[in-house]
Design a protein around this motif. Structure first.
Motif: not given
Lengths: 306, 369
Positions: A278, A282, B159-160, B162-164, B166-167
């Motif tokens: 992820x 990013x 999208x960012x 969403x990624x954040x 998971x992080x």
């Protein structure tokens, strides 16, 4: 760390990566096709979960896991068609509809899946490709599910078809410029509905892998967001079907690292590796965000890259 | 009825235009709700269940008794906050879906900072305040990154975020299963319990924790901020047309970062109340999907902060009545999810209806339903 431990880790990562990457590959390929036509479907998580439930239920009722895979694909078509048709209405936000489809697909999967949590359905058998080796760990890692190879074949077919066929050209043209598609007498919304439906089919098959191969049972915690990550995988693969294989394997390997380390007694700290794909995605987005969409290989009509 | 031409009686138009516009924004979502209820009733009928019994139980389980009302309100508290977390960026034109991550990080941050504070025996109200502030800062800073990336680098915020998410979940898991793990938590790795002295109490006379109060206060404050201040006006102008906003010299970057920081702070606060009022420690229970339900609530409320409160209470009632419906109608608890999903899909599809009905437009005409 001894070399023996390293070998154990690498072998279990190899097997793990292949197992974990298969559903990633299917959702990424499905999403690639949908996005190539200029639309984004954030709801593949719903397709994945519904596909897993339908595959398990059909396999249990009919005794044929492959029939289950097919049924899972068609459940994905159903959700994909819904998404495609609703997004074709004017002023409807495709990202939000994706989230709604995720919640709808998950809801009906949990609702109808309740009776199938207990019973045990026939699974998909792996191909024992490790027959030549005496190393049981390696043999186990090479016991590969046929759906993995189906996924690779689909990636090659999609790559070839997008580049060389009339249908591929129409899909790419619709995704790159709605105006030129209209000028050529193509109805963009029809192309997008079809692309979302076929993409949904692939995501449904990915779900079938979850319930019929690995982890290999149906329950409500089956998916850990693989469907949601489809969007990230596609960005990672830069809208290229063959690179979807690489992206899926990489995401799969990162997911397999934790269990691999656990097998040699290292249990702490691997969560950062789980997050690695992820973080990497990013960074790719940050690095490439200012480039033009054509330089990134992204379809020009896609809402997320505009 | 013949359509009146556009240059006809401008004074009457301006009198009624706003009323008609308001009627449209109320009637279309209500119509979508009714349509969802009908579709869901058809679904129940196909399964051989009675929709009348279902909706009666929904009402009774959600609002029928003092206990069920409190249960409903309790469940709506985090939903108000995550709804706000979607609504504020939506007003500036951002589709930010990372509330789940900010909630997790806020809750985890609060539980983490509580460990030294509790062991040092700091005065509980001060500890609670520090925990809440830290949760808001953690969530706010996390989501502000999304806004900043959008403005400075043009990274898509959906999208960012969403990624954040998971992080953020990975960060919590890393610490909760590692150095901050309470050795006593065997099956479900968790941080140290903060202890009953440090738990947030209930609103007097009820069994509802203060998160509800915080949600309502924040909803009103944000309504004023977005609707009645220069900041809110500038943010909404940016949401309507970012290029025009830039051309006017509005500080688009600052506005975006501020709006996303507010959103993250709301979600982080929801995480604080999950830890400080419900679970007492941070663990995987924080990842409960409140962030995603908040998106639905915000859409239903048309991203209007104050309207989010009743909509969140409605969804709290759907969740609260789940147990009763499960027992009385022999239906799985996922029934509520199906209903939510149908509402969400129908509601978003109804976006296409805006401007389609002549009756809501400033010139009069026949209703085309």
């Amino acid at each position: 760390m001894t070399s023996e431990m390293l070998a154990t880790i690498l072998i279990s990562m190899l097997g793990g990566a292949i197992r974990v990457s298969t559903p990633f590959m299917f959702v990424a390929l499905g999403e690639t096709l949908t996005e190539k036509s200029g639309r984004i479907n954030l709801g593949l998580e719903g397709n994945l979960i519904l596909g897993a439930m339908v595959a398990y239920a059909v396999s249990y009722q009919t005794g044929s896991p492959w029939l289950g895979v097919l049924a899972a694909g068609f459940s994905g078509v159903f959700l994909g068609l819904m998404h495609g048709v609703i997004c074709s209405l004017p002023r409807v936000n495709d990202i939000a509809v994706g989230i709604a489809m995720m919640s709808f697909g998950t809801g009906i999967a949990f609702f109808f899946g309740k009776p199938y949590i207990q019973p045990s359905a026939p699974r998909l058998d792996g191909l024992p490709l490790g027959g030549w080796t005496d190393d049981s760990a390696l043999a186990q890692a090479l016991d590969i599910n046929p759906l993995f190879f189906v996924g690779i074949a689909v990636a090659f077919v999609m790559w070839w078809a997008l580049a060389n066929t009339r249908i591929g050209l129409i899909v790419r043209m619709t995704g790159d410029s709605e105006a030129s598609a209209r000028a050529m007498g193509v109805e963009p919304y029809k192309v997008r509905i079809m692309s979302t439906a076929v993409g949904g089919f692939l995501a449904g098959v990915g779900g079938a892998f979850l319930s019929l191969s690995y982890p290999g049972s149906w329950n409500e915690g089956l998916s850990s967001g693989q469907g949601l990550m489809a969007v990230a995988l596609v960005i990672f693969a830069r809208w290229h079907p063959l690179r979807c294989i690489v992206a899926a394997l990489l995401f799969g390997a990162a997911g397999a690292l934790g269990p691999a380390l656990q097998s040699v007694g290292i249990s702490a700290g691997y969560y950062f590796f789980n997050a690695a794909p992820y973080i990497l995605t990013l960074f790719i987005m940050i690095a490439s965000a200012r480039a033009t969409s054509s330089a990134r290989g992204a379809p020009g009509e896609l809402s997320i890259v505009k | 009825m013949t359509a009146v031409t556009t240059d006809d009686v401008p004074t009457r138009r301006s009198d009624f235009a706003k009323v008609r516009r308001t009627a449209e924004t109320i009637l279309i979502p209500v119509g979508a709700l009714v349509a969802s209820a009908l579709i869901f009733s058809a679904f129940l009928l196909v399964l051989g269940k009675s929709p009348i019994v279902y909706f009666e139980l929904l009402w009774r389980g959600g609002f029928g008794t003092a206990f069920s009302i409190q249960n409903t309100l309790q469940r709506s508290a985090p939903l108000i906050l995550t709804g706000l977390a979607f609504a504020i960026p939506a007003q500036i034109g951002l589709v930010m879906i990372g509330a789940e991550g900010a909630l997790v990080l806020g809750g985890f941050g609060a539980a983490a900072i509580a460990i030294p504070l509790v062991s040092a025996g700091i005065w509980p109200p001060l500890t609670m305040l520090l925990m809440a502030l830290f949760a808001m800062m953690a969530g706010g800073a996390w989501i502000a990154i999304v806004g900043w990336l959008r403005h400075a680098r043009g990274v898509n915020e959906t999208i960012s975020s969403l990624l954040m998410t998971y992080i953020a979940i990975a960060i919590m898991n890393f610490f909760v299963e590692g150095m901050l793990r309470d050795p006593a938590s065997q099956n479900k790795p968790s941080t140290m319990p903060i202890g009953s002295d440090y738990m947030v109490g209930d609103i007097p006379g009820t069994a509802v924790h203060w998160g509800l109060g915080a949600g309502i206060v924040l909803a009103i404050a944000l309504q004023i901020l977005m609707g009645r201040t220069t900041f809110g006006f500038a943010a909404r102008v940016t949401g309507g047309n970012p290029r025009a906003a830039l051309a006017q010299g509005l500080p688009v970057g600052t506005l975006m970062v501020t709006c996303t920081a507010i959103a993250g702070a709301c979600a982080g606060l929801a995480g604080y109340y999950e830890v400080g009022a419900v679970h007492g420690q941070a663990n995987a229970s924080l990842v409960a999907g409140y962030g995603f339900t908040g998106i639905l609530i915000s859409f239903l409320a048309r991203h209007n902060p104050v309207v989010i409160v009743p909509v969140a209470i409605m969804f709290g009632a759907i969740a609260a009545s789940g147990g009763l419906i499960q027992r009385r109608m022999d239906m799985p608890d996922a029934t509520a999810l199906v209903l939510q999903g149908i509402i969400f899909v129908v509601l978003l599809a109804s976006d296409t209806l805006y401007g389609r009905f002549a009756i809501f437009q400033s010139r009069s005409g026949g209703d085309r339903t």
